[in-house]
Design a protein around this motif. Sequence first.
Motif, mmCIF file in Angstrom:
data_model
loop_
_atom_site.group_PDB
_atom_site.id
_atom_site.type_symbol
_atom_site.label_atom_id
_atom_site.label_comp_id
_atom_site.label_asym_id
_atom_site.label_seq_id
_atom_site.Cartn_x
_atom_site.Cartn_y
_atom_site.Cartn_z
ATOM 1 N N LYS A 142 3.630 12.189 13.879
ATOM 2 C CA LYS A 142 3.179 11.556 12.625
ATOM 3 C C LYS A 142 3.824 12.251 11.424
ATOM 4 N N ILE A 143 3.922 13.567 11.459
ATOM 5 C CA ILE A 143 4.553 14.312 10.367
ATOM 6 C C ILE A 143 6.033 13.954 10.275
ATOM 7 N N LYS A 144 6.729 13.953 11.419
ATOM 8 C CA LYS A 144 8.162 13.622 11.427
ATOM 9 C C LYS A 144 8.406 12.218 10.897
ATOM 10 N N THR A 145 7.652 11.259 11.388
ATOM 11 C CA THR A 145 7.816 9.867 10.966
ATOM 12 C C THR A 145 7.539 9.716 9.472
ATOM 13 N N SER A 146 6.492 10.364 9.004
ATOM 14 C CA SER A 146 6.145 10.291 7.581
ATOM 15 C C SER A 146 7.231 10.922 6.722
ATOM 16 N N HIS A 147 7.713 12.066 7.151
ATOM 17 C CA HIS A 147 8.751 12.752 6.387
ATOM 18 C C HIS A 147 10.020 11.899 6.310
ATOM 19 N N GLU A 148 10.426 11.340 7.435
ATOM 20 C CA GLU A 148 11.631 10.505 7.472
ATOM 21 C C GLU A 148 11.486 9.280 6.573
ATOM 22 N N ALA A 149 10.262 8.768 6.420
ATOM 23 C CA ALA A 149 10.010 7.602 5.579
ATOM 24 C C ALA A 149 9.864 7.975 4.098
ATOM 25 N N GLY A 150 9.860 9.275 3.798
ATOM 26 C CA GLY A 150 9.691 9.712 2.416
ATOM 27 C C GLY A 150 8.247 9.705 1.943
ATOM 28 N N THR A 151 7.314 9.555 2.872
ATOM 29 C CA THR A 151 5.886 9.556 2.546
ATOM 30 C C THR A 151 5.469 10.944 2.077
ATOM 31 N N PRO A 152 4.701 11.038 1.004
ATOM 32 C CA PRO A 152 4.182 12.350 0.608
ATOM 33 C C PRO A 152 3.287 12.930 1.714
ATOM 34 N N ILE A 153 3.510 14.198 2.025
ATOM 35 C CA ILE A 153 2.741 14.897 3.053
ATOM 36 C C ILE A 153 2.074 16.099 2.398
ATOM 37 N N PHE A 154 0.767 16.174 2.551
ATOM 38 C CA PHE A 154 -0.006 17.266 1.981
ATOM 39 C C PHE A 154 -0.627 18.083 3.104
ATOM 40 N N PHE A 155 -0.173 19.321 3.253
ATOM 41 C CA PHE A 155 -0.775 20.248 4.195
ATOM 42 C C PHE A 155 -1.903 20.940 3.439
ATOM 43 N N MET A 156 -3.127 20.634 3.809
ATOM 44 C CA MET A 156 -4.317 21.151 3.131
ATOM 45 C C MET A 156 -4.896 22.271 4.004
ATOM 46 N N MET A 157 -4.979 23.487 3.460
ATOM 47 C CA MET A 157 -5.369 24.619 4.295
ATOM 48 C C MET A 157 -6.585 25.362 3.751
ATOM 49 N N ASP A 158 -7.565 25.504 4.619
ATOM 50 C CA ASP A 158 -8.773 26.272 4.365
ATOM 51 C C ASP A 158 -8.392 27.704 3.987
ATOM 52 N N LEU A 159 -9.014 28.227 2.942
ATOM 53 C CA LEU A 159 -8.744 29.589 2.478
ATOM 54 C C LEU A 159 -10.052 30.341 2.289
ATOM 55 N N HIS A 160 -10.159 31.463 2.993
ATOM 56 C CA HIS A 160 -11.313 32.344 2.835
ATOM 57 C C HIS A 160 -10.827 33.764 2.592
ATOM 58 N N MET B 205 0.847 -1.178 0.000
ATOM 59 C CA MET B 205 0.000 0.000 0.000
ATOM 60 C C MET B 205 0.893 1.242 0.000
ATOM 61 N N ASN B 206 0.655 2.136 -0.935
ATOM 62 C CA ASN B 206 1.357 3.416 -0.992
ATOM 63 C C ASN B 206 0.482 4.464 -0.329
ATOM 64 N N ASN B 207 1.020 5.080 0.709
ATOM 65 C CA ASN B 207 0.247 5.964 1.565
ATOM 66 C C ASN B 207 0.726 7.409 1.435
ATOM 67 N N ALA B 208 -0.195 8.336 1.641
ATOM 68 C CA ALA B 208 0.121 9.761 1.770
ATOM 69 C C ALA B 208 -0.515 10.266 3.061
ATOM 70 N N LEU B 209 0.149 11.217 3.683
ATOM 71 C CA LEU B 209 -0.368 11.850 4.894
ATOM 72 C C LEU B 209 -0.997 13.179 4.525
ATOM 73 N N LEU B 210 -2.245 13.380 4.957
ATOM 74 C CA LEU B 210 -2.908 14.662 4.786
ATOM 75 C C LEU B 210 -3.038 15.323 6.148
ATOM 76 N N VAL B 211 -2.518 16.531 6.256
ATOM 77 C CA VAL B 211 -2.645 17.340 7.470
ATOM 78 C C VAL B 211 -3.636 18.446 7.116
ATOM 79 N N ILE B 212 -4.845 18.311 7.623
ATOM 80 C CA ILE B 212 -5.957 19.150 7.179
ATOM 81 C C ILE B 212 -6.283 20.237 8.215
ATOM 82 N N ASP B 213 -6.171 21.478 7.804
ATOM 83 C CA ASP B 213 -6.670 22.635 8.563
ATOM 84 C C ASP B 213 -6.141 22.756 9.991
ATOM 85 N N TYR B 214 -4.899 22.374 10.230
ATOM 86 C CA TYR B 214 -4.355 22.583 11.579
ATOM 87 C C TYR B 214 -3.827 24.020 11.649
ATOM 88 N N SER B 215 -4.773 24.952 11.618
ATOM 89 C CA SER B 215 -4.449 26.377 11.544
ATOM 90 C C SER B 215 -4.647 27.053 12.899
#
Length: 183
Positions: free
Chosen positions: A37-55, A1-11
Amino acid sequence: MNNALLVIDYSYDFAAPDGRLTAGTAAQAIEAALVEKIKTSHEAGTPIFFMMDLHFDDDEMHPESKLFPAHNIENTNGRELYGEVRDIYQQIKDAKNVFFIDKRRYSSFAGTPLHQLLLERKIDAVTLTGLVTDICIMHTAVDAYNLGYDIIVPSDCVASFNEPAHEMALEHFKNALGATIEP
């Protein structure tokens, strides 16, 4: 399984004690687990997507303007990543596996290039983290399910300002979307 981490709206607006639409202590309580989770994912080379609400300021045409107070307004500190998540992002933001994507709706997939970027990287599973469980995380999970992704939700990396709705969302992810809920 190829996984990506989404970090959603931690604003700031969603997590800070004085944020405009804060989940308060519940949002702050997930910070350490989210950073790990971000550190572990980054060290593993997992794609990390910071998704940010925009108004935009005084945008009466956006449907959320009728439901919530103004939040995550362009060019304000309310849109900045909060706390240690902001700090870790600053350290890794130039890495090839790290992306920052603005979003205008609850779902991280609605009107963004996320799905295309995941396809290009042959991602078939998404780990959903951030805020808030029963709104943006839920809408992202439903879209991920409809697009055929496996879904993982670490329960210590999501939070809401509504605890009963948070628990209901976790049950929905598990029972209706077949998500793996990690403790």
